[in-house]
Scaffold this active site. Structure first.
Site: not given
Length: 611
Positions: A2, A51, A79, A293, A379-380
């Site tokens: 958010c 969100l 968070g 990507v 994600s790494g």
């Protein structure tokens, strides 16, 4: 995930001035497209854009709890707290009852139970504001590593706050003057804690709580990296790392919306995707969705270098097949990276002239593409900082240099391209040197540490406290601008603390980059991925992009009245353009030109340098 924004002032009746706070909240719509809310009190207005991730109906914000006598505690929270199920059970044992399934309510009730020190019990990524009407006190809280941002600015006798600078800049009474020293700090990739390029605006440092009450504004650090004895051998350390990662990934898979993994085919993202796949299989879940990507023409345009030795796509496909993920490749063409709207979206997302050029544009476009299928992504990010994966961890010259190690291979703009007046006025070189020494002074050592161990601990500390925040901020801005929540399991503070205190010869056995992580994940991935050399996020090598960049810079040089030339040396920029075609086929060589272009647009929006 958010966006938060608000205003507190103990000397004003804000019930009559809520319009200013409402303007701030509107700027956070990109971070929270699903819902909005405001809590307006006499001395505090807390706003929120949501969100929806967990408890889609019950987690609306700001969330409040009446306390009797007309006072209340109000929370505007951004968070995820990953240990909220355990905290909820602890709170129930203390007599708390819950109206929702959300972690937001757990955070609120944790404060009611344990007071301001409750933050030390939270495991997650968060940036939030909490108003306690009883004490007339505002708390601004940021997670330990700085995954989620919070900004604060004084306004008269009160304070403004927001997830991003744009929230504070939207307040009609706040003046957005550009601070030269703050701008130099950003351009130098120094990341001094709290500093921003806006005069009067600060960033809440990672691991800090900022308090505003009748005693004024003050900051308290609740977490930092500390040096502790470590007696585990390599096998024990590898098992511990594996256990921590398995637990972290399991916790971070919790969501009431579609979740996916960012899979580049590198070690870090592949390990997380493998652990997520195993966890989903154990629970009877669906195959993990994975995304990568690539660039149109990359199979023929790609040129190997020391910095980027090979393409990602073949490895990502190999891992996806090995794990059975539902894999998608989002392919981008040069014209999409050159698109004016896409570049402006990146600038709006950053609020700052901090750009890594087409890397940022392609990352934002990747996030937009992912958002059509998923709302949360793993994600790494941060594995290289935690486990020592970057080339500068293994380059004797970078290790020995008396400066921030990443500057050996990464700069937004080279110092020789800064305008002499700006460089002198900001004491650019001295500021960078002073900041480096201050950062080094904050590193703890044990008496038994030899010189090499001390130096590698310093390098690790610098990467975790000064370089990682740059990358976390970038990922947060570009993902949230697309309405995507990105989770970073390698930032779990338990893992960070453990590996930080692991001796270098165990972290990198035999000098092997991320050797400890490789041993912890040895049974998860194909040998080709485990043995793969470090390769950063990909960039386009299409000459069309270079030609477009040159055209934009020539156009900038024709407008010598641009405020960017208060910062960038026009003569140096002209000299850079004389390099032969093909010279700018890598991001590193393009960065200075990309930064000059972003500075031009950003400074035209915010005015020139303040005195």
């Amino acid at each position: 995930m958010c966006g938060i924004a608000g205003w507190a002032d103990l000397g004003r009746d804000l019930t009559q001035e809520a319009d200013g706070a409402e303007a701030m909240v509107r700027t956070m719509a990109c971070r929270g497209p699903d819902a909005s809310g405001m809590n307006v009190g006499t001395h505090a207005v807390l706003g929120h854009r949501r969100l929806s991730i967990i408890d889609l109906e019950g987690g609306r914000q700001p969330m409040s709890e009446p306390l009797g006598g007309g006072s209340e505690v109000v929370l505007s929270y951004s968070g995820e707290v990953y240990n909220f199920p355990e905290l909820r059970e602890q709170l129930r044992s203390h007599g708390h009852t819950f109206r929702t399934r959300s972690d937001t309510e757990v955070v609120l009730r944790a404060y009611l139970q344990w007071g301001p020190d409750f933050v030390e019990r939270l495991n997650g990524m968060f940036g939030f504001a909490l108003w306690d009407g009883r004490a007339e006190r505002l708390l601004l809280v940021r997670d330990r590593l700085g995954i989620k941002p919070v900004y604060v600015a004084r306004l008269g006798g009160g304070v403004l706050f927001g997830s991003e600078p744009k929230a504070i800049l939207a307040h009609p009474e706040f003046s957005a003057a550009v601070d030269p020293t703050g701008l130099a700090d950003m351009l130098g990739l120094i990341k001094s804690p709290g500093m921003t390029p806006f005069r009067g605006m600060e960033e809440v440092p990672p691991g800090h709580v900022v308090t505003y009450d009748r005693n004024g504004l003050r900051s308290r650090r609740y977490w930092q990296l500390t040096r502790q004895p470590h007696g585990d051998d390599l096998d024990t350390a590898a098992r511990t790392v594996r256990e921590l990662l398995e637990d972290t990934v399991r916790r971070q898979l919790v969501a009431d919306v579609p979740l996916c993994s960012l899979l580049s085919g590198g070690l870090d993202s592949s390990v997380l995707t493998a652990l997520a796949s195993a966890a989903e299989a154990r629970s009877g879940g669906e195959p993990v969705r994975s995304f990568a990507v690539d660039f149109v023409g990359a199979d023929t345009d790609f040129r190997a270098s020391e910095f980027r030795p090979e393409r990602d796509s073949p490895y990502a496909l190999e891992v996806a097949r090995h794990l059975g993920t539902e894999h998608r490749v989002i392919e981008l063409a040069a014209h999409e990276l050159m698109d004016d709207d896409a570049r402006r979206s990146v600038l709006r997302a950053h609020d700052l002239p901090l750009t890594f050029g087409d890397v940022d544009t392609s990352l934002h476009l990747l996030f937009r593409g992912i958002r059509q299928h998923s709302t949360v992504a793993l994600s790494g990010e941060s594995a290289d900082e935690v486990f020592g994966g970057y080339l500068w961890f293994h380059d004797p010259a970078a290790i020995a240099a008396d400066r921030f190690p990443w500057l050996s291979r990464m700069q937004l703009i080279t110092p020789d391209l800064l305008a002499p007046g700006f460089r002198a006025a900001t004491r650019f070189d001295e500021h960078r040197a002073d900041s480096y020494r201050q950062a080094i002074d904050g590193v703890e050592h044990l008496p038994e540490d030899d010189a090499h161990e001390r130096r590698m601990r310093e390098i690790s500390h610098l990467n975790l406290t000064r370089w990682l925040p740059v990358l976390l901020d970038r990922k947060d801005r570009l993902s949230m601008a697309a309405g995507l929540e990105v989770r970073v399991p390698f930032c779990d503070h338990r893992l960070v603390e453990y590996v930080y205190n692991t001796p270098w010869h165990i972290k990198a056995p035999g000098g092997e980059p991320k050797g400890l992580l490789k041993q912890a994940a040895a049974d998860l991935l194909p040998r080709s991925v485990l043995d793969r050399r470090k390769s950063p996020y990909p960039t386009t090598a299409d000459l069309l992009y270079e030609k477009d960049l040159r055209t934009r810079v020539r156009s900038l040089l024709e407008r010598r009245s641009s405020p960017a030339f208060d910062v960038v040396d026009a003569t140096g920029l002209s000299r850079l353009l004389r390099q032969p075609e093909g010279y700018f086929n890598t991001q590193l060589r393009r960065n200075s030109m990309e930064t000059a272009l972003f500075l031009d647009e950003w400074m035209r929006g915010h005015g020139g340098l303040s005195a």
